[in-house]
Scaffold this motif. Structure first.
Motif, PDB file in Angstrom:
ATOM      1  N   PRO A 295       0.804  -1.234   0.000  1.00  0.00           N
ATOM      2  CA  PRO A 295       0.000   0.000   0.000  1.00  0.00           C
ATOM      3  C   PRO A 295       0.839   1.288   0.000  1.00  0.00           C
ATOM      4  CG  PRO A 295      -0.995  -1.620   1.452  1.00  0.00           C
ATOM      5  CD  PRO A 295       0.343  -2.180   1.055  1.00  0.00           C
ATOM      6  N   PRO A 296       1.919   1.381   0.817  1.00  0.00           N
ATOM      7  CA  PRO A 296       2.727   2.608   0.755  1.00  0.00           C
ATOM      8  C   PRO A 296       3.367   2.850  -0.606  1.00  0.00           C
ATOM      9  CG  PRO A 296       3.188   1.429   2.780  1.00  0.00           C
ATOM     10  CD  PRO A 296       2.351   0.518   1.930  1.00  0.00           C
ATOM     11  N   MET A 297       3.662   1.781  -1.342  1.00  0.00           N
ATOM     12  CA  MET A 297       4.277   1.950  -2.663  1.00  0.00           C
ATOM     13  C   MET A 297       3.361   2.724  -3.607  1.00  0.00           C
ATOM     14  SD  MET A 297       5.644  -1.018  -5.209  1.00  0.00           S
ATOM     15  CE  MET A 297       6.260  -0.646  -6.853  1.00  0.00           C
ATOM     16  N   PHE A 298       2.038   2.519  -3.466  1.00  0.00           N
ATOM     17  CA  PHE A 298       1.083   3.183  -4.355  1.00  0.00           C
ATOM     18  C   PHE A 298       0.566   4.509  -3.790  1.00  0.00           C
ATOM     19  CE2 PHE A 298       0.939  -1.257  -5.643  1.00  0.00           C
ATOM     20  CZ  PHE A 298       0.983  -1.153  -7.021  1.00  0.00           C
ATOM     21  N   VAL A 299       0.521   4.621  -2.464  1.00  0.00           N
ATOM     22  CA  VAL A 299      -0.074   5.816  -1.873  1.00  0.00           C
ATOM     23  C   VAL A 299       0.824   7.043  -2.001  1.00  0.00           C
ATOM     24  CG1 VAL A 299       0.791   5.751   0.508  1.00  0.00           C
ATOM     25  CG2 VAL A 299      -1.571   6.444   0.068  1.00  0.00           C
ATOM     26  N   VAL A 300       2.109   6.847  -2.320  1.00  0.00           N
ATOM     27  CA  VAL A 300       3.014   7.991  -2.456  1.00  0.00           C
ATOM     28  C   VAL A 300       2.827   8.736  -3.766  1.00  0.00           C
ATOM     29  CG1 VAL A 300       4.774   6.988  -0.945  1.00  0.00           C
ATOM     30  CG2 VAL A 300       4.866   6.544  -3.413  1.00  0.00           C
ATOM     31  N   ALA A 301       2.067   8.173  -4.706  1.00  0.00           N
ATOM     32  CA  ALA A 301       1.911   8.808  -6.021  1.00  0.00           C
ATOM     33  C   ALA A 301       1.410  10.245  -5.936  1.00  0.00           C
ATOM     34  CB  ALA A 301       1.001   7.957  -6.904  1.00  0.00           C
ATOM     35  N   PRO A 302       0.339  10.542  -5.184  1.00  0.00           N
ATOM     36  CA  PRO A 302      -0.118  11.938  -5.148  1.00  0.00           C
ATOM     37  C   PRO A 302       0.874  12.887  -4.495  1.00  0.00           C
ATOM     38  CG  PRO A 302      -1.347  10.592  -3.572  1.00  0.00           C
ATOM     39  CD  PRO A 302      -0.562   9.649  -4.428  1.00  0.00           C
ATOM     40  N   GLU A 303       1.687  12.394  -3.561  1.00  0.00           N
ATOM     41  CA  GLU A 303       2.706  13.257  -2.960  1.00  0.00           C
ATOM     42  C   GLU A 303       3.815  13.539  -3.966  1.00  0.00           C
ATOM     43  OE1 GLU A 303       3.738  11.015   0.567  1.00  0.00           O
ATOM     44  OE2 GLU A 303       2.537  12.370   1.799  1.00  0.00           O
ATOM     45  N   ALA A 304       4.231  12.494  -4.701  1.00  0.00           N
ATOM     46  CA  ALA A 304       5.292  12.675  -5.687  1.00  0.00           C
ATOM     47  C   ALA A 304       4.863  13.624  -6.802  1.00  0.00           C
ATOM     48  CB  ALA A 304       5.691  11.325  -6.269  1.00  0.00           C
ATOM     49  N   LEU A 305       3.572  13.659  -7.097  1.00  0.00           N
ATOM     50  CA  LEU A 305       3.064  14.459  -8.215  1.00  0.00           C
ATOM     51  C   LEU A 305       2.269  15.670  -7.746  1.00  0.00           C
ATOM     52  CD1 LEU A 305       1.859  11.489 -10.466  1.00  0.00           C
ATOM     53  CD2 LEU A 305       4.014  12.756 -10.619  1.00  0.00           C
ATOM     54  N   ALA A 306       2.455  16.056  -6.482  1.00  0.00           N
ATOM     55  CA  ALA A 306       1.677  17.171  -5.931  1.00  0.00           C
ATOM     56  C   ALA A 306       1.928  18.468  -6.690  1.00  0.00           C
ATOM     57  CB  ALA A 306       1.998  17.347  -4.448  1.00  0.00           C
ATOM     58  N   ALA A 307       3.190  18.761  -6.995  1.00  0.00           N
ATOM     59  CA  ALA A 307       3.501  20.027  -7.677  1.00  0.00           C
ATOM     60  C   ALA A 307       2.883  20.085  -9.071  1.00  0.00           C
ATOM     61  CB  ALA A 307       5.015  20.223  -7.734  1.00  0.00           C
ATOM     62  N   PRO A 308       3.073  19.065  -9.924  1.00  0.00           N
ATOM     63  CA  PRO A 308       2.432  19.146 -11.242  1.00  0.00           C
ATOM     64  C   PRO A 308       0.904  19.132 -11.173  1.00  0.00           C
ATOM     65  CG  PRO A 308       3.549  17.028 -10.956  1.00  0.00           C
ATOM     66  CD  PRO A 308       3.975  17.903  -9.836  1.00  0.00           C
ATOM     67  N   TYR A 309       0.329  18.459 -10.155  1.00  0.00           N
ATOM     68  CA  TYR A 309      -1.132  18.454 -10.063  1.00  0.00           C
ATOM     69  C   TYR A 309      -1.649  19.836  -9.657  1.00  0.00           C
ATOM     70  CZ  TYR A 309      -5.909  17.093  -9.139  1.00  0.00           C
ATOM     71  OH  TYR A 309      -7.279  17.002  -9.186  1.00  0.00           O
ATOM     72  N   ALA A 310      -0.958  20.488  -8.716  1.00  0.00           N
ATOM     73  CA  ALA A 310      -1.362  21.840  -8.330  1.00  0.00           C
ATOM     74  C   ALA A 310      -1.322  22.770  -9.536  1.00  0.00           C
ATOM     75  CB  ALA A 310      -0.450  22.360  -7.215  1.00  0.00           C
ATOM     76  N   ASP A 311      -0.314  22.607 -10.377  1.00  0.00           N
ATOM     77  CA  ASP A 311      -0.210  23.424 -11.585  1.00  0.00           C
ATOM     78  C   ASP A 311      -1.333  23.092 -12.564  1.00  0.00           C
ATOM     79  OD1 ASP A 311       1.345  25.289 -13.363  1.00  0.00           O
ATOM     80  OD2 ASP A 311       1.479  23.457 -14.574  1.00  0.00           O
ATOM     81  N   ALA A 312      -1.679  21.791 -12.651  1.00  0.00           N
ATOM     82  CA  ALA A 312      -2.702  21.359 -13.607  1.00  0.00           C
ATOM     83  C   ALA A 312      -4.083  21.904 -13.262  1.00  0.00           C
ATOM     84  CB  ALA A 312      -2.745  19.837 -13.675  1.00  0.00           C
ATOM     85  N   ILE A 313      -4.399  22.012 -11.966  1.00  0.00           N
ATOM     86  CA  ILE A 313      -5.731  22.503 -11.580  1.00  0.00           C
ATOM     87  C   ILE A 313      -5.726  24.007 -11.318  1.00  0.00           C
ATOM     88  CG2 ILE A 313      -6.438  20.270 -10.661  1.00  0.00           C
ATOM     89  CD1 ILE A 313      -5.935  21.325  -7.856  1.00  0.00           C
ATOM     90  N   GLY A 314      -4.571  24.646 -11.508  1.00  0.00           N
ATOM     91  CA  GLY A 314      -4.491  26.095 -11.445  1.00  0.00           C
ATOM     92  C   GLY A 314      -4.639  26.697 -10.070  1.00  0.00           C
ATOM     93  N   VAL A 315      -4.132  26.012  -9.032  1.00  0.00           N
ATOM     94  CA  VAL A 315      -4.197  26.578  -7.679  1.00  0.00           C
ATOM     95  C   VAL A 315      -2.872  27.267  -7.382  1.00  0.00           C
ATOM     96  CG1 VAL A 315      -5.855  24.879  -6.872  1.00  0.00           C
ATOM     97  CG2 VAL A 315      -3.410  24.418  -6.639  1.00  0.00           C
ATOM     98  N   PRO A 316      -2.855  28.252  -6.474  1.00  0.00           N
ATOM     99  CA  PRO A 316      -1.605  28.959  -6.152  1.00  0.00           C
ATOM    100  C   PRO A 316      -0.594  28.024  -5.509  1.00  0.00           C
ATOM    101  CG  PRO A 316      -3.354  29.581  -4.634  1.00  0.00           C
ATOM    102  CD  PRO A 316      -3.999  28.786  -5.719  1.00  0.00           C
ATOM    103  N   SER A 317       0.655  28.428  -5.544  1.00  0.00           N
ATOM    104  CA  SER A 317       1.730  27.579  -5.016  1.00  0.00           C
ATOM    105  C   SER A 317       1.560  27.311  -3.521  1.00  0.00           C
ATOM    106  CB  SER A 317       3.085  28.241  -5.267  1.00  0.00           C
ATOM    107  OG  SER A 317       3.119  29.544  -4.703  1.00  0.00           O
ATOM    108  N   ALA A 318       0.892  28.220  -2.813  1.00  0.00           N
ATOM    109  CA  ALA A 318       0.677  28.009  -1.380  1.00  0.00           C
ATOM    110  C   ALA A 318      -0.182  26.770  -1.136  1.00  0.00           C
ATOM    111  CB  ALA A 318       0.010  29.236  -0.764  1.00  0.00           C
ATOM    112  N   ALA A 319      -1.037  26.421  -2.103  1.00  0.00           N
ATOM    113  CA  ALA A 319      -1.901  25.247  -1.955  1.00  0.00           C
ATOM    114  C   ALA A 319      -1.100  23.951  -2.001  1.00  0.00           C
ATOM    115  CB  ALA A 319      -2.965  25.243  -3.046  1.00  0.00           C
ATOM    116  N   LEU A 320       0.111  24.013  -2.535  1.00  0.00           N
ATOM    117  CA  LEU A 320       0.945  22.813  -2.588  1.00  0.00           C
ATOM    118  C   LEU A 320       1.190  22.258  -1.192  1.00  0.00           C
ATOM    119  CD1 LEU A 320       2.679  20.868  -4.247  1.00  0.00           C
ATOM    120  CD2 LEU A 320       4.561  22.513  -4.083  1.00  0.00           C
ATOM    121  N   GLY A 321       1.344  23.147  -0.216  1.00  0.00           N
ATOM    122  CA  GLY A 321       1.564  22.694   1.151  1.00  0.00           C
ATOM    123  C   GLY A 321       0.388  21.884   1.673  1.00  0.00           C
TER     124      GLY A 321
END
Length: 481
Positions: A295-321
């Motif tokens: 389970p940890p091997m797959f659950v890290v995907a959204p953390e690893a891709l948090a920056a590009p996803y924040a950019d994709a949905i157009g939220v400010p960089s502060a939302a990355l946190g």
């Protein structure tokens, strides 16, 4: 992905003392009179001896109720020392990771080498955890823990030397990372000596995990503040101090105990690899270990891709946190609830159901959710880690004592390695598919893999394996010593 009952009742293997009268003490010339001889402590009938440092539980009619849940764990003096040492070293490591990354970037101007500094904190885990796992059982636990802390402090001290080249900084980072699984595995095994093998051990492990998750939230913030007032090398100095503080706490706050298994006459490498074969060759232990890892091997995907996803949905960089901390917040909240509100029996009952559905919240990413829904999904996915509390008890019950240090070291090394691999695979997949599809796919594929593991864990449950498998497992345990 990354409890409440009377503390001493099932955490000690010490048999209950019989209801008997202590024999008379003979008078020997030159010896103190019988009245001066302190009587041996006799536990009331039906009351088990508590782990060292905890007053034994006695009936309500004789004494106040013993502390329960997490309070019972903190009542153990040795655990308090281990907990404080863990807090010091963990915060030090988080601060050093941030400071060392900044230092390497300042020296080279290379984003690649700066990112590699973080990656080198994960990659050597597999090497150290496999090749040096025998240390955890071959030598006394306290000695191993103190030496590991001192070695890490020495590595950090060399990093502080201005003449140390960048290649040397990265090599020292690798060495610290290779030592980490040996230290963590030894400490996990030592907790069974300090807290027993029952509920106190499970709650103690839970507390250390909560601290680890909290350190990720607090440590990077503290490191950022330190870097505003100190140079990168000045911040790294703090790490050296924390390692030394951890070594002192473990040396003077815990009791010396003998090694779990003596020197078998072979080399450390041979002993480590032989232990890994025995551990992974046991069907039950292997299934439980994979349930820790997959389970940890797959659950890290959204953390690893948090920056590009924040950019994709157009939220400010502060939302990355928010995207990065949501999973940790969910994990901490669920761990505290399960540890304090559920009995050991109920914690055991939820292991397989919660593990089976823990990754499903990530499927929400298939609809490319906005920030509020994504944060909620990540918090739920983090809460799915609650299954690990019950799994800890199953694992310590399944592993023979003489292999426990090596098993815990291998477990730690594998966990860190698969998380690094999961991040890398998620990043690779995002080169070919939209980020939201990669995260949703991780949730679906991870759920399928976890369901297969759940079936295997059920099949290997005590009483369900065939007689032949049971005999083979017993034979392996006998020959492992």
């Amino acid at each position: 992905m990354p409890n409440d009952r009377s503390a001493p009742a099932d955490t000690s293997r010490t048999p209950t003392a019989p209801d008997a009268v202590a024999p008379a003490v003979p008078v020997v010339p030159g010896a103190p009179a019988p009245d001066a001889v302190a009587p041996a402590r006799v536990h009331p009938p039906g009351v088990a001896a508590a782990p060292e440092g905890v007053a034994p539980a006695v009936p309500d009619a004789l004494a106040p109720a013993a502390p329960r849940g997490y309070r019972a764990v903190f009542a153990v003096a040795e655990f308090r020392a281990v907990f404080a040492a863990h807090l010091f070293s963990l915060l030090g490591v988080v601060v050093s990771e941030l400071a060392l990354t900044v230092l390497v970037y300042d020296l080279t101007g290379s984003p690649l080498l700066s990112a590699l500094t973080f990656a080198l904190g994960l990659l050597p885990y597999l090497i150290g955890g496999t090749l040096f796992a025998g240390v955890a059982d071959r030598y006394p636990a306290r000695r191993v823990l103190v030496v590991c802390d001192l070695l890490c402090a020495a590595c950090v001290a060399v990093m502080l030397v201005p003449a140390t080249p960048v290649a040397g900084l990265l090599a020292l980072r690798c060495l610290v990372a290779a030592i980490a699984p040996v230290f963590t595995g030894t400490r996990m095994a030592a907790l069974t000596d300090i807290l027993g093998e029952g509920d106190l051990y499970v709650l103690g492990r839970s507390l250390l995990r909560i601290v680890s998750q909290s350190a990720m939230l607090i440590g990077f913030g503290a490191g950022g503040v330190l870097l505003t007032v100190l140079s990168p090398r000045g911040a790294i100095t703090v790490t050296a101090v924390t390692f030394l503080a951890s070594a002192a706490l473990l040396r003077f706050g815990t009791r010396a105990r003998p090694a779990r298994s003596g020197d078998g006459g072979g080399t450390l490498l041979k002993e480590s690899l032989a232990g890994a074969r025995l551990i992974l060759g046991d069907r039950r232990v292997r299934a439980l270990m994979l349930l820790f890892w997959v389970p940890p091997m797959f659950v890290v995907a959204p953390e690893a891709l948090a920056a590009p996803y924040a950019d994709a949905i157009g939220v400010p960089s502060a939302a990355l946190g928010l995207l990065l901390c949501s999973m940790a917040v969910g994990h901490i909240g669920a761990e505290l609830f399960v540890g304090s509100a559920l009995s050991p029996r109920n914690r055991s009952r939820i292991v397989l159901p919660v593990a089976a559905v823990g990754l499903l919240p990530l499927v929400v990413y298939a609809v490319r959710p906005g920030l509020p829904l994504a944060v909620a999904a990540l918090a739920l996915a983090g809460a799915g880690a609650a299954y690990v509390i019950g799994l800890d008890q199953w694992f310590v019950d399944a592993v023979p004592e003489e292999l426990r240090g090596r098993a815990m070291t291998l477990l730690t090394a594998g966990l860190m390695t698969v998380q690094g691999l999961g991040m890398a695979l998620a990043g690779l997949a995002a080169e070919f598919f939209p980020v939201h599809q990669v995260v949703a796919g991780s949730g679906i594929l991870g759920t399928v893999c976890t369901l297969l593991l759940v079936a295997e864990v059920r099949a290997t449950a005590p009483g369900r394996m065939s007689d032949t498998e049971g005999r083979d497992r017993a034979d392996r345990h006998v020959t492992s010593g």
